[in-house]
Design an enzyme around this catalytic site. Structure first.
Site, PDB file in Angstrom:
ATOM      1  N   ARG A  16       0.818  -1.215   0.000  1.00 61.47           N
ATOM      2  CA  ARG A  16       0.000   0.000   0.000  1.00 61.47           C
ATOM      3  C   ARG A  16       0.854   1.269   0.000  1.00 61.47           C
ATOM      4  O   ARG A  16       0.474   2.282   0.590  1.00 61.47           O
ATOM      5  CB  ARG A  16      -0.962  -0.017   1.188  1.00 61.47           C
ATOM      6  CG  ARG A  16      -1.940  -1.190   1.129  1.00 61.47           C
ATOM      7  CD  ARG A  16      -2.877  -1.229   2.325  1.00 61.47           C
ATOM      8  NE  ARG A  16      -3.697  -2.433   2.298  1.00 61.47           N
ATOM      9  CZ  ARG A  16      -4.880  -2.522   1.677  1.00 61.47           C
ATOM     10  NH1 ARG A  16      -5.364  -1.465   1.046  1.00 61.47           N
ATOM     11  NH2 ARG A  16      -5.551  -3.655   1.684  1.00 61.47           N
ATOM     12  N   SER A  21       7.528  -6.806   3.340  1.00 61.88           N
ATOM     13  CA  SER A  21       6.351  -7.348   2.670  1.00 61.88           C
ATOM     14  C   SER A  21       6.576  -7.405   1.164  1.00 61.88           C
ATOM     15  O   SER A  21       7.485  -8.075   0.705  1.00 61.88           O
ATOM     16  CB  SER A  21       5.122  -6.518   3.057  1.00 61.88           C
ATOM     17  OG  SER A  21       3.938  -7.136   2.643  1.00 61.88           O
ATOM     18  N   GLU A  38       1.303 -12.524   7.854  1.00 63.80           N
ATOM     19  CA  GLU A  38       2.599 -12.877   8.436  1.00 63.80           C
ATOM     20  C   GLU A  38       2.813 -14.393   8.421  1.00 63.80           C
ATOM     21  O   GLU A  38       3.939 -14.867   8.254  1.00 63.80           O
ATOM     22  CB  GLU A  38       2.721 -12.343   9.864  1.00 63.80           C
ATOM     23  CG  GLU A  38       4.133 -12.346  10.406  1.00 63.80           C
ATOM     24  CD  GLU A  38       5.090 -11.432   9.630  1.00 63.80           C
ATOM     25  OE1 GLU A  38       6.312 -11.564   9.835  1.00 63.80           O
ATOM     26  OE2 GLU A  38       4.610 -10.587   8.830  1.00 63.80           O
ATOM     27  N   HIS A  76       2.015  -8.848  10.757  1.00 64.40           N
ATOM     28  CA  HIS A  76       2.484  -8.127   9.572  1.00 64.40           C
ATOM     29  C   HIS A  76       2.224  -6.639   9.785  1.00 64.40           C
ATOM     30  O   HIS A  76       1.227  -6.084   9.317  1.00 64.40           O
ATOM     31  CB  HIS A  76       1.675  -8.648   8.378  1.00 64.40           C
ATOM     32  CG  HIS A  76       2.390  -8.599   7.066  1.00 64.40           C
ATOM     33  ND1 HIS A  76       3.461  -9.408   6.759  1.00 64.40           N
ATOM     34  CD2 HIS A  76       2.167  -7.853   5.950  1.00 64.40           C
ATOM     35  CE1 HIS A  76       3.858  -9.179   5.517  1.00 64.40           C
ATOM     36  NE2 HIS A  76       3.090  -8.229   5.013  1.00 64.40           N
ATOM     37  N   SER A  77       3.118  -5.957  10.507  1.00 68.44           N
ATOM     38  CA  SER A  77       2.857  -4.560  10.857  1.00 68.44           C
ATOM     39  C   SER A  77       4.164  -3.821  11.153  1.00 68.44           C
ATOM     40  O   SER A  77       5.204  -4.417  11.411  1.00 68.44           O
ATOM     41  CB  SER A  77       1.901  -4.470  12.054  1.00 68.44           C
ATOM     42  OG  SER A  77       2.323  -5.283  13.115  1.00 68.44           O
ATOM     43  N   TRP A  78       4.060  -2.492  11.104  1.00 66.94           N
ATOM     44  CA  TRP A  78       5.236  -1.622  11.107  1.00 66.94           C
ATOM     45  C   TRP A  78       6.118  -1.721  12.350  1.00 66.94           C
ATOM     46  O   TRP A  78       7.353  -1.661  12.223  1.00 66.94           O
ATOM     47  CB  TRP A  78       4.805  -0.178  10.883  1.00 66.94           C
ATOM     48  CG  TRP A  78       4.498   0.107   9.449  1.00 66.94           C
ATOM     49  CD1 TRP A  78       3.275   0.200   8.868  1.00 66.94           C
ATOM     50  CD2 TRP A  78       5.445   0.310   8.399  1.00 66.94           C
ATOM     51  NE1 TRP A  78       3.396   0.448   7.521  1.00 66.94           N
ATOM     52  CE2 TRP A  78       4.722   0.519   7.207  1.00 66.94           C
ATOM     53  CE3 TRP A  78       6.837   0.318   8.351  1.00 66.94           C
ATOM     54  CZ2 TRP A  78       5.344   0.754   5.984  1.00 66.94           C
ATOM     55  CZ3 TRP A  78       7.470   0.550   7.140  1.00 66.94           C
ATOM     56  CH2 TRP A  78       6.722   0.764   5.972  1.00 66.94           C
TER      57      TRP A  78
END
Length: 622
Positions: A111, A189, A299, A330-332
């Site tokens: 994104r 990602s 993830e 699955h994150s910053w």
């Protein structure tokens, strides 16, 4: 394929992803959540020359966002449009002006936005790299692109990212930004997938590559469909436009698993979480399952494909640092953590120090730094520059000169650096950064000018006669408001112009500095600005009757009133006749048209009549 928010999409989509997560997390919790590492000493290879240059690589624009963060718009021949790249310049960029630095590309996720990288939006990457002696390069945009060359245009995009990153961008980095051909790539990602296939497809281009939660097998059963679903969901992209139909040679030539052999000699780092609830997740009511259902499922996919990829590397004897985290979605926050962890391997591979050098501030610089804790810690020693002294800190710089010792940082620091710093036209700072009386903006005064900033207008320097006229009119509280552009030379006549919120200030040697604004500026633009017959303004706006206003120019005047709008009157016979009739106060009133041709001459209409010039005869008709 990262998710910027914890949960997104329709309820049914969350249920699907939640079900996927729930079915996959149990076996992972049972046996796959320990940290497994297939490690070796980081591979070192000699840097190679940039690939054969493409022609026509030019820079459209450069914006200094801070003193070491720069936005560069590069005209890409392959993509046919300007591409923004942001740079986090090396720690020693200022203290060693002749030095060149290695490069790390930081690739975004599915994104990716068109205005700013997710790395700077969501992590501490700017503060982190402030002490690193490396140029960090953040391509902007590329949503759903996998940073590859697509076989077809789609969704308004002509994606040729691989060509841009490996053939076009390096020319600008090495020519303009003191970068070497020693390079690393770190991606998360979608960017993690690219971080593995780009080095394989371009041997010798990168010496280090890291995948953080990347999808590292793209052609196995179900993966093309999963990738296509994610691309459609993220931005409405058709997966067939990327690499053609699944099963094609193009798909295989972008699969990190199938390309693994070509990564020999590259220092590799691969990481992923387990998908279960980690320290940066919000737990749900189900043990091990976070509220980030989408991030959990993604993830798990990353973990499974990373394991397959790492197993193949091990089988064919390619060393890699492989880190399986016992939890995390699955994150910053996890990708920020992982960037910190991989840094020693990246630094050793590219030949830069892992730790910043020991430094401390002294004297007036120490006093100023102590009074401004927002500067953070020092990252360089104090050094001389342009008749004074300066020291770089994590979030700004402190300058010491005969004008005093003052800090400069943020967007104002960027505008100052972009103008040449103390060696440029502004000289040294002579005030602290201050807030403006209206509460909108901030400013620093310098020896030979000022820089003003607001969130809406950005930071822009003002100096010389333009600054004097702006100040005379009331600074930012006057009719022009804040500057919105830097001062630039007028293109075809000697002079300068600077744009403001409500007009522009022009200067030339014969005329001085004067403002043009509103509908008068609009009419001036229609007539070619200073290149038209009006030339440069000779006055700022002057009020007249009935709320009207006018500017005098070299070749005539432009008059405006609420009833008539803005119209010019050219110096000459018609202007002289109107003057004799009393200008706008006389029987003719304000002009209501341009001068226009009639048989044998010209005519101009006014509120109370018109003036004609035929041959040598001028006539006023009420």
């Amino acid at each position: 394929m990262h998710m910027r928010t914890a949960i997104g999409g329709p309820r049914v989509k969350r249920r699907i992803l939640g079900a996927l997560a729930a079915t996959l997390v149990a076996p992972m919790a049972a046996g796959l959540t320990t940290v497994a590492v297939a490690s070796a000493e980081p591979a070192r290879t000699a840097p190679v020359a940039t690939q054969a240059p493409a022609s026509g690589i030019t820079v459209q624009r450069v914006d200094w966002l801070t003193d070491r963060r720069v936005a560069v718009w590069i005209n890409s021949p392959s993509m046919g449009t300007p591409i923004q790249v942001q740079l986090l310049l090396a720690r020693d960029w200022n203290i060693r002006p002749d030095a060149r630095f290695p490069v790390v590309y930081l690739l975004d996720g599915m994104r990716a936005q068109d205005d700013e990288s997710g790395w700077t939006l969501n992590t501490d990457v700017e503060a982190f790299f402030a002490e690193k002696n490396i140029n960090a390069v953040l391509p902007i945009g590329g949503q759903s692109s996998f940073y590859s060359d697509w076989v077809d245009q789609n969704n308004g995009q002509n994606y040729k990212w691989e060509t841009f990153l490996t053939k076009e961008l390096p020319q600008v980095l090495e020519r303009d930004w003191r970068s070497t051909s020693t390079r690393a790539v770190v991606g998360l990602s979608m960017g993690g997938t690219a971080a593995m296939f780009l080095p394989a497809r371009n041997p010798g281009f990168f010496q280090f590559a890291a995948s953080l939660s990347g999808i590292l097998t793209t052609t196995t059963l179900g993966m093309p469909e999963a990738i296509g679903y994610a691309m459609q969901d993220a931005g409405g992209f058709d997966v067939d436009a990327m690499w053609g139909p699944p099963g094609s040679d193009t798909w295989e030539s972008h699969d990190p698993y199938l390309l693994a052999e070509k990564l020999r000699g590259v220092s590799l780092y691969v990481s992923s979480g387990s998908g279960s609830t980690g320290p940066y997740d919000q737990p749900s009511g189900v043990p091990g399952v976070s509220t980030n259902y989408a991030g959990m499922g993604l993830e798990i996919l990353s973990r499974l494909t990373s394991q397959a990829f790492a197993t193949k590397l091990n089988k064919i004897g390619i060393p890699a640092q492989v880190v399986y985290r016992p939890s995390g979605t699955h994150s910053w926050p996890y990708w920020e953590f992982e960037l910190h962890q991989l840094w020693p391997q990246l630094a050793n591979t590219l030949g830069v120090p892992v730790e910043k050098p020991v430094c401390s501030a002294a004297g007036s610089i120490a006093d100023t730094a102590g009074a401004n804790p927002w500067l953070g810690d020092c990252v360089t020693a104090e050094y001389p520059v342009a008749g004074g002294r300066v020291q770089d800190f994590r979030f700004g710089r402190v300058f010491a000169s005969e004008a005093g010792t003052f800090p400069v940082g943020g967007a104002i620091g960027g505008a100052y650096q972009g103008s040449g710093g103390p060696a440029g036209p502004l000289g040294y700072p002579k005030t602290w950064e201050n807030g403006t009386p209206d509460g909108r903006g901030r400013f620093n005064h310098f020896q030979h000018g000022s820089i003003y900033w607001t969130p809406q207008t950005g930071a822009h320097a003002i100096r010389g006669a333009i600054l004097d006229e702006w100040a005379r009119q009331g600074w930012e509280g006057g009719p022009l408001g804040y500057p919105v552009l830097d001062e630039v030379a007028t293109p075809n006549k000697p002079g300068v112009v600077q744009g403001f919120e409500i007009g522009a200030l022009y200067w030339s040697e014969p005329t001085g500095a004067h403002a043009v604004q509103g509908m008068i500026l609009g009419k001036y633009g229609e007539l070619g600005y200073e290149n038209g017959w009006l030339g440069f303004p000779k006055t700022s706006e002057i009020p007249v009757k009935d709320g009207g206003r006018f500017n005098e120019f070299e070749g005539g005047n432009i008059y405006w009133s609420p009833l008539t709008g803005a119209w010019p009157v050219r110096n000459g016979a018609i202007f002289d006749a109107w003057k004799e009739a009393g200008y706008e106060n006389g029987r003719l009133g304000f002009p209501i048209s341009d001068e226009f041709p009639i048989e044998g001459g010209v005519r101009q209409n006014f509120q109370g009549g018109f003036v004609t010039r035929v041959g040598d005869v001028t006539a006023v008709t009420p």
